[in-house]
Design an enzyme around this catalytic site. Structure first.
Site, PDB file in Angstrom:
ATOM      1  N   CYS B 245      40.374  41.298  44.806  1.00  0.00           N
ATOM      2  CA  CYS B 245      39.296  40.369  44.424  1.00  0.00           C
ATOM      3  C   CYS B 245      38.201  41.185  43.751  1.00  0.00           C
ATOM      4  CB  CYS B 245      38.795  39.581  45.631  1.00  0.00           C
ATOM      5  SG  CYS B 245      38.215  40.587  47.011  1.00  0.00           S
ATOM      6  N   ARG B 250      37.654  39.036  50.002  1.00  0.00           N
ATOM      7  CA  ARG B 250      38.377  37.772  49.824  1.00  0.00           C
ATOM      8  C   ARG B 250      39.885  38.016  49.835  1.00  0.00           C
ATOM      9  NH1 ARG B 250      35.309  35.513  44.527  1.00  0.00           N
ATOM     10  NH2 ARG B 250      34.969  37.732  44.228  1.00  0.00           N
TER      11      ARG B 250
END
Lengths: 157, 287
Positions: B245, B250
């Site tokens: 990410c 994430r």
């Protein structure tokens, strides 16, 4: 050029001198606890809130409204739909308490990095986007107000 | 949402319900850990008995861009009163994004007695379950950690470059705007900027949040997840997959989904992610 509103300048000076992370966090939580005072009243808006009041990029689903006061300044109201949006609530309280009633020209002078002064440089990207979005929305209202009523600093045309 | 055991996950034991957590609040073998993006949340209210693991000050080395080392992890685990036998249960804000990040870092140190509370803190809060401001104190424990093992679940830039050259699957879990390069970072944003916008060549765009039911914040069923990752995006269970990410948080959520919910045996998280790749000299990007 206008200075930033005095109340906000004082608050930023206090936050910028704050080195203790826990102290900053506790102060922001205490500020967020006053959120009900700035919550948009029914006479201004009720759920479902209109999309044009939604702050773009704010994951806490923050909304901002502005009401013109007799002296041509603005009173800001807020809603934060995510119950975990404590930072958005704190930001809303700070902007109401320091920018409502301030000259719109001064509101436009508030720098984006005021968010970092308040929350510290550890802000994640997602959070900073949302909180800066609240400021941008407040400043958009100030800009619209100047366009509507004229900028006194510009003098007579 | 259906019971966790009925959702068809490969490793259902790593996911626990809010009910399960409520029943284990006083279990001496369980430590509940809150890990959030927003540092205001834990001090404001948390599950009784839960400790906080803060992604900025607890999991990261403060002087180099890296995670804490063996002694740092031992200090952390001692502070929160965990032994090698303690089952840690993570939960947090943002649909457990940061909880999965902490879960991943704990796995770098081989602490695999770990679970995630399905739905995170928002589900707990929406269910009206009790929360407190009281910070618990646990006796310091003696914790001996192994050296951090980056070889199995962590990818470095040279691995990623080989991955690209080998045309192996990469998953970009950022937003479509970040993937396309139309959004780079916030103006004046000090921490997570990159010089170039776009994605690593060949990466598939599968935003991390697609694994979540938006109404109750729980993970989707295995069948629903396979529909996204396999039928729609073409991943296969035995693929050697790298996820990334912006800084690796994430993507640790997607690493969790692929590894534990779908049972992929080889998934690595590239935590250098776009903040490294987007600034790296001599590597290709796509827009």
């Amino acid at each position: 050029m206008a200075a930033i509103p005095e109340k906000l300048a004082r608050l930023l000076a206090m936050f910028s001198g704050m080195e203790d992370r826990s102290e900053r966090i506790q102060l922001l939580i205490d500020i967020a606890d006053r959120f009900k005072r700035v919550l948009v009243p029914e006479r201004i808006a009720s759920r479902p809130y209109p999309k044009d009041k939604l702050v773009p990029g704010c994951e806490s689903q923050a909304y901002v409204w502005a009401e013109e006061l007799p002296d041509r300044t603005l009173k800001f109201y807020f809603a934060v739909e995510n119950p975990q949006g404590i930072s958005a609530m704190a930001t809303s309280v700070i902007f109401d308490e320091t920018l409502s009633g301030a000259p719109p020209e001064q509101i436009l002078q508030v720098p984006k990095d005021a968010i970092y002064t308040i929350f510290g440089n550890e802000l994640s990207m997602g959070k900073s986007m949302g909180l800066m979005g609240i400021l941008a929305m407040v400043q958009n209202y100030a800009r619209q107000q100047i366009a509507r009523t004229g900028d006194p600093a510009a003098g007579p045309s | 949402m259906t019971d966790i055991k009925e959702r068809g996950y490969a490793r259902p034991e790593v996911l626990v319900s809010t009910d399960w957590v409520a029943q284990h609040l006083s279990d001496p073998n369980v430590r509940i850990i809150e890990s959030n993006e927003d540092p205001l949340l834990y001090p404001a209210r948390h599950i009784a008995g839960a400790v906080e693991v803060d992604w900025t000050k607890d999991l990261n080395d403060q002087l180099r861009r890296d995670y804490l080392g063996k002694s740092g992890f031992e200090t952390l685990m001692s502070r929160i009163g965990c032994t090698r036998d303690t089952t840690v249960v993570f939960y947090g804000d943002k649909n457990n994004w940061w909880a999965c990040y902490a879960f991943w870092v704990f796995h770098l140190f081989g602490h695999t007695a770990a679970k995630v509370m399905d739905g995170g803190s928002l589900k707990w809060e929406k269910e009206g379950r009790p929360m407190t401001k009281e910070v618990p104190k646990y006796p310091a424990s003696k914790y001996v950690a192994p050296e951090r093992d980056d070889s199995r679940i962590r990818a470095y830039r040279n691995h990623v470059l080989s991955h690209v050259e080998g045309k192996k699957p990469l998953v970009d879990v950022r937003s479509p705007e970040e993937y396309a390069g139309t959004r780079l970072h916030m103006p004046d944003y000090p921490n997570e900027g990159a010089l170039r916008g776009g994605h690593i060549p060949g990466a598939a765009s599968i935003p991390w949040g697609r694994a979540i039911n938006p109404d109750d914040h729980t993970f989707k069923t295995a069948e629903e997840l396979r529909a996204i990752y396999e039928k729609e995006k073409g991943l296969k269970k035995d693929d050697d997959v790298v996820v990334y990410c912006r800084i690796g948080e994430r993507s640790s959520h997607t690493w969790f989904v692929l590894t534990y919910l779908l049972g992929y045996p080889k998934v690595r998280n590239y935590d250098g992610s776009w903040t490294e790749w987007g600034n790296l000299v001599g590597v290709p990007i796509e827009k």
